[in-house]
Design a protein around this motif. Structure first.
Motif, mmCIF file in Angstrom:
data_model
loop_
_atom_site.group_PDB
_atom_site.id
_atom_site.type_symbol
_atom_site.label_atom_id
_atom_site.label_comp_id
_atom_site.label_asym_id
_atom_site.label_seq_id
_atom_site.Cartn_x
_atom_site.Cartn_y
_atom_site.Cartn_z
ATOM 1 N N ASP A 146 4.497 -3.404 -10.127
ATOM 2 C CA ASP A 146 5.757 -2.671 -9.986
ATOM 3 C C ASP A 146 6.209 -2.673 -8.530
ATOM 4 O OD1 ASP A 146 5.707 -2.195 -12.625
ATOM 5 O OD2 ASP A 146 5.400 -0.035 -12.522
ATOM 6 N N PHE A 193 0.836 -1.207 0.000
ATOM 7 C CA PHE A 193 0.000 0.000 0.000
ATOM 8 C C PHE A 193 0.865 1.249 0.000
ATOM 9 C CE2 PHE A 193 -2.320 3.340 2.393
ATOM 10 C CZ PHE A 193 -3.230 3.644 1.400
ATOM 11 N N TYR A 194 1.958 1.196 0.737
ATOM 12 C CA TYR A 194 2.878 2.342 0.777
ATOM 13 C C TYR A 194 3.372 2.668 -0.642
ATOM 14 C CZ TYR A 194 6.684 5.299 2.594
ATOM 15 O OH TYR A 194 7.521 6.347 2.887
ATOM 16 N N CYS A 195 3.807 1.642 -1.372
ATOM 17 C CA CYS A 195 4.281 1.849 -2.746
ATOM 18 C C CYS A 195 3.169 2.354 -3.659
ATOM 19 C CB CYS A 195 4.851 0.548 -3.320
ATOM 20 S SG CYS A 195 6.354 -0.012 -2.503
ATOM 21 N N ARG A 196 1.995 1.760 -3.512
ATOM 22 C CA ARG A 196 0.886 2.149 -4.402
ATOM 23 C C ARG A 196 0.440 3.571 -4.106
ATOM 24 N NH1 ARG A 196 -3.680 -2.242 -4.593
ATOM 25 N NH2 ARG A 196 -4.244 -1.115 -6.488
ATOM 26 N N SER A 197 0.500 3.960 -2.845
ATOM 27 C CA SER A 197 0.082 5.317 -2.502
ATOM 28 C C SER A 197 1.074 6.345 -3.046
ATOM 29 C CB SER A 197 -0.027 5.476 -0.983
ATOM 30 O OG SER A 197 1.259 5.613 -0.414
ATOM 31 N N ARG A 198 2.213 5.844 -3.522
ATOM 32 C CA ARG A 198 3.188 6.746 -4.153
ATOM 33 C C ARG A 198 3.071 6.703 -5.677
ATOM 34 N NH1 ARG A 198 2.675 8.329 0.174
ATOM 35 N NH2 ARG A 198 4.233 8.453 1.821
ATOM 36 N N GLY A 199 2.162 5.870 -6.180
ATOM 37 C CA GLY A 199 1.914 5.852 -7.625
ATOM 38 C C GLY A 199 2.364 4.597 -8.336
ATOM 39 N N LEU A 200 2.961 3.638 -7.620
ATOM 40 C CA LEU A 200 3.409 2.410 -8.268
ATOM 41 C C LEU A 200 2.246 1.437 -8.411
ATOM 42 C CD1 LEU A 200 6.674 1.895 -6.229
ATOM 43 C CD2 LEU A 200 6.525 2.504 -8.616
ATOM 44 N N SER A 201 2.219 0.727 -9.532
ATOM 45 C CA SER A 201 1.204 -0.313 -9.682
ATOM 46 C C SER A 201 1.559 -1.463 -8.746
ATOM 47 C CB SER A 201 1.167 -0.815 -11.119
ATOM 48 O OG SER A 201 2.361 -1.510 -11.405
ATOM 49 N N GLN A 202 0.591 -2.314 -8.503
ATOM 50 C CA GLN A 202 0.814 -3.475 -7.641
ATOM 51 C C GLN A 202 1.998 -4.312 -8.126
ATOM 52 O OE1 GLN A 202 -1.389 -4.583 -4.929
ATOM 53 N NE2 GLN A 202 -1.959 -6.655 -5.435
ATOM 54 N N LEU A 242 9.702 -4.104 -7.172
ATOM 55 C CA LEU A 242 10.623 -3.251 -6.413
ATOM 56 C C LEU A 242 10.996 -3.901 -5.077
ATOM 57 C CD1 LEU A 242 11.666 -0.291 -6.999
ATOM 58 C CD2 LEU A 242 10.009 0.435 -5.301
#
Lengths: 252, 496
Positions: free
Chosen positions: B458, B447-456, B462
């Motif tokens: 990606d 969720f942290y990554c997605r809230s920064r704009g990354l797709s699930q 990462l």
């Protein structure tokens, strides 16, 4: 001009436990709104629901971002549209280089908006400059995301991300908690520097100190999943003086 | 460092789904009939024009193999292999060299293209006359193994000037028989294990590298292995020798066409390092893993072993294993020379129904020998992955040291990860350390990554690349990029 964020009768639950019981909130462009309230009043839940965290089930009401139905959007789409959540407890990503993470995020958003990507060299320059303004040592960009960061470094790292991602609506979930006076000032100045006609913020906080620097346009007080009172910056001072209990009793 | 910087491009490029390298080339083949007996071994040897000593060596290996049982101690489950139901020799029919790329079989060129080989290298690989003179210097030498026979060997000249021999092992048998005879089977004896014995009997090709005293090999040596013919087992045999003070870095990359039948692959790799020599052997393996239900896919039973014969010799294995339905592989080091060093850096990814049982053996014989093991295991889907390692310290290995770190990352709740570290220490003053962790990709990380704009996807890429960073940074640049793409691709669809 329309509001950047319009929340109407928003209800949300975790499992069978209702947490938001009907939130009404309007944030116009360029304004900074503070959300205050005792522990457990649903402030963090509001921020997670607006950012799209899946653990919460929206059980009623609506949230509109500009013209878009926010609740229909994936978290990454909200981010690309300009929503940023500064986490109360920033998450560690072992082995993931901080600068790399930031650039990946920025370019993912730029791609989603049909903009050109930023190359590594240009990005590092941007990130170093932004980091300097937040008094961050250069090596914080080289370390793994939030791994081994002190509490203050984590919060500063969130503000750095916000500065680089340039959101239209920033939601800061207790970004000031656990900070000493100096760190608080740096963080608050970092947010204040973003003040612009196309930047709005929802600042969740317990403390008047942050608000003294930010000077919010509106202050909302939450209790038991509802906003029980709204006012101008004066309201925050009143709370600082008298506490929440008087307000809560008044509302009940 | 370079590896992590490239992650952005890598995860960006890794959005297509399915098995990217799943293609099959239709080229006229010279195929031996199905089945395996002494006559098959003789036919292979005869087709390759081998000397009598090698035929005898093969026949002895075949006899040993016949007396052996297929091993079943690994945590792997698969239907019985019918060794008689496969071809043991397949070679593209040779034609005279084409004048230009226009004359080259377009199917072959398309294969190269999908593999991402640059056009000039394609010309050299396809044996276009004069192509080598046009482009004399490129950073990577490629000896393309197209099915079982090396189609072409490039950059021979640059290497020859440095005194390095890099050629198909069948050429080495003809041109440098004394070297092959001295070292073949000296690290992995013909009867070492069931699959090594099979390989010794029927190996068709592979690479040979010889770096003489005091020479640093002027380029990374790279071989693209391709398995191409239907029902053809692939039995590569690779032999790398670094003499005193010599050093070489060898890159092995593997892709294979998609197909329904399981394919058997049983390679043997032998490394020999003399005093102060260094051999770095890197592998990116992405053979077809089978479909989401586990149908098809490669069976990969490999024996890789390096001998540090000389003092202060160093052998380093780095592997990124994302492919194959079954992986059985334990690249090992025999640390014989005093002060010699062995390293094993491994990433093993399994998804869907894949099974991997992989690890290493570090045998400390000499005084002051040291070894490092870093194994990262990632399991997703309904896959099962095991790290199996042995650290053996013999009585004379005074002051020997080993450090082992095994980390497992689980994605989803239907997969398995297992760590089986064996330690046999017979020297009181030796130091052996072992660390192990098991973790899951947490929802809050995603969720942290997605809230920064990354797709699930990606975000998974990462996080996984971050988890593997200690290993990926050991890879040469070219492979680090490919490896990151592979990690992301092979885990597509594993979350959410």
């Amino acid at each position: 001009m329309s509001h950047i964020l319009t929340v109407s009768g928003l209800k949300a639950a975790i499992g069978d436990t209702p947490i938001l019981r009907g939130i009404d909130l309007v944030v116009p462009p360029g304004e900074i709104h503070a959300v205050m309230g005792p522990n457990g009043s649903g402030k963090s839940t509001l921020s997670y629901v607006l950012a799209g965290r899946a653990d919460y089930e929206v059980t009623g009401g609506s949230a509109t971002y500009g013209e878009a139905d926010l609740l229909e959007m994936e978290p990454e789409a909200r981010a690309a549209a300009g929503i940023f959540l500064a986490f109360q407890a920033p998450v560690e990503l072992p082995g993931v280089n901080n600068a790399n993470f930031l650039r990946t995020a920025l370019n993912a958003q730029r791609r989603a908006r049909g903009q050109d990507e930023i190359d590594a060299v240009a990005f590092l320059k941007l990130a170093r400059e932004a980091g300097k303004r937040l008094s961050m040592p250069d090596d914080m960009l080289k370390r793994a995301v939030n791994v081994g960061f002190s509490g203050g470094e984590k919060k500063r790292n969130e503000v750095l991300q916000m500065a680089l991602l340039k959101p239209s609506l920033a939601i800061l979930d207790e970004t000031d908690s656990g900070l000493d006076v100096d760190a608080l000032r740096i963080v608050a100045e970092g947010v204040r520097a973003l003040r612009a006609p196309d930047f709005s913020a929802l600042v969740i906080t317990h403390h008047q100190r942050l608000l003294e620097i930010l000077v919010p346009d509106r202050v909302h007080v939450m209790s038991k999943g509802r906003i029980i009172r709204s006012g101008d910056a004066q309201l925050a001072r009143e709370i600082e003086r008298e506490g929440y209990s008087a307000l809560i009793q008044e509302a009940a | 460092m370079a590896a992590t910087i490239e992650t952005i491009e890598a995860v960006g490029a890794a959005t297509q789904s399915g098995y990217k390298w799943g293609f099959e080339t239709d080229i006229e083949m010279d195929v031996a009939p199905k089945g395996l007996d002494e006559a098959t071994v003789r036919l292979i040897s005869e087709r390759k024009g081998e000397p009598g000593w090698l035929l005898d060596w093969r026949l002895k290996a075949f006899a040993q193999w016949q007396a052996m049982e297929e091993p079943h101690w690994a945590k792997l489950g698969y239907p019985p292999i019918d060794y008689q139901d496969a071809h043991y020799y397949a070679a593209p029919k040779r034609k005279p060299g084409p004048k230009s790329l226009d004359e080259v079989d377009p199917e072959l060129l398309r294969t190269y293209e999908k593999l991402g080989i640059p056009i000039r290298e394609q010309a050299i690989l396809a044996g276009v006359e004069g192509a080598e003179d046009v482009e004399a210097r490129l950073p990577v030498a490629v000896d393309a193994v197209f099915d079982s026979v090396s189609v072409a060997t490039t950059f021979k000249k640059t290497l020859a000037e440095a005194g390095v021999i890099f050629c198909p092992i069948s050429d080495a048998v003809r041109e440098h028989p004394e070297l092959v005879q001295r070292y073949l089977g000296s690290v992995v004896p013909a009867g070492d294990n069931f699959f090594a014995a099979l390989n010794s009997a029927v190996f068709t090709d592979g690479s040979f590298v010889f770096v003489p005293k005091g020479v640093r090999c002027p380029m990374e040596l790279s071989t693209y292995f391709r398995i191409n013919a239907r029902n053809t087992g692939q039995f590569e045999r690779t032999l790398i020798i670094a003499e005193e003070r010599a050093s070489v870095s060898y890159l092995e990359g593997c892709t294979a066409p998609q197909r329904d039948e399981n394919q058997l692959h049983a390679a043997v790799v032998e490394l020999v390092a003399m005093d102060d020599a260094t051999i770095k052997y890197s592998t990116v393996q992405n053979w077809y893993p089978g479909d989401s239900e586990g149908r098809g896919g490669i069976y990969n039973f490999v024996t890789k072993r390096g001998a540090c014969r000389g003092a202060r010799a160093k052998i380093s294995w780095t592997q990124v294993e994302t492919g194959s339905a079954i992986t059985w592989k334990y690249p090992s080091c025999i640390l014989q020379g005093d002060g010699s060093v062995g390293e094993f850096y491994s990433v093993a990814v399994t998804n869907n129904r894949q099974q991997a049982d992989t690890g290493t053996k570090m045998i400390h014989i000499g005084a002051g020998t040291s070894s490092t093991i870093v194994a990262k295991t990632i399991s997703a889907g309904r896959s099962d992955s095991t790290y199996r390692g042995l650290v053996r310290i013999l009585p004379k290995a005074e002051g020997a040291r080993n450090f082992t770190q095994c980390d497992s990352l689980l994605i989803g709740d239907q997969c398995g990860a297992h760590t089986v570290p064996y330690v046999e220490n017979r020297n009181r003053r030796a130091r052996v350390e072992h660390e192990a962790t098991t973790s899951k990709i947490a929802d809050d990380q995603l969720f942290y990554c997605r809230s920064r704009g990354l797709s699930q996807e990606d975000a998974v890429g990462l996080i996984v690349n971050g988890f593997c960073r200690d290993v990926l940074k050991e890879l040469p640049m070219e492979f680090a990029v490919e490896a990151q793409k592979l990690l992301a691709i092979s885990l597509e669809g594993s979350v959410g």
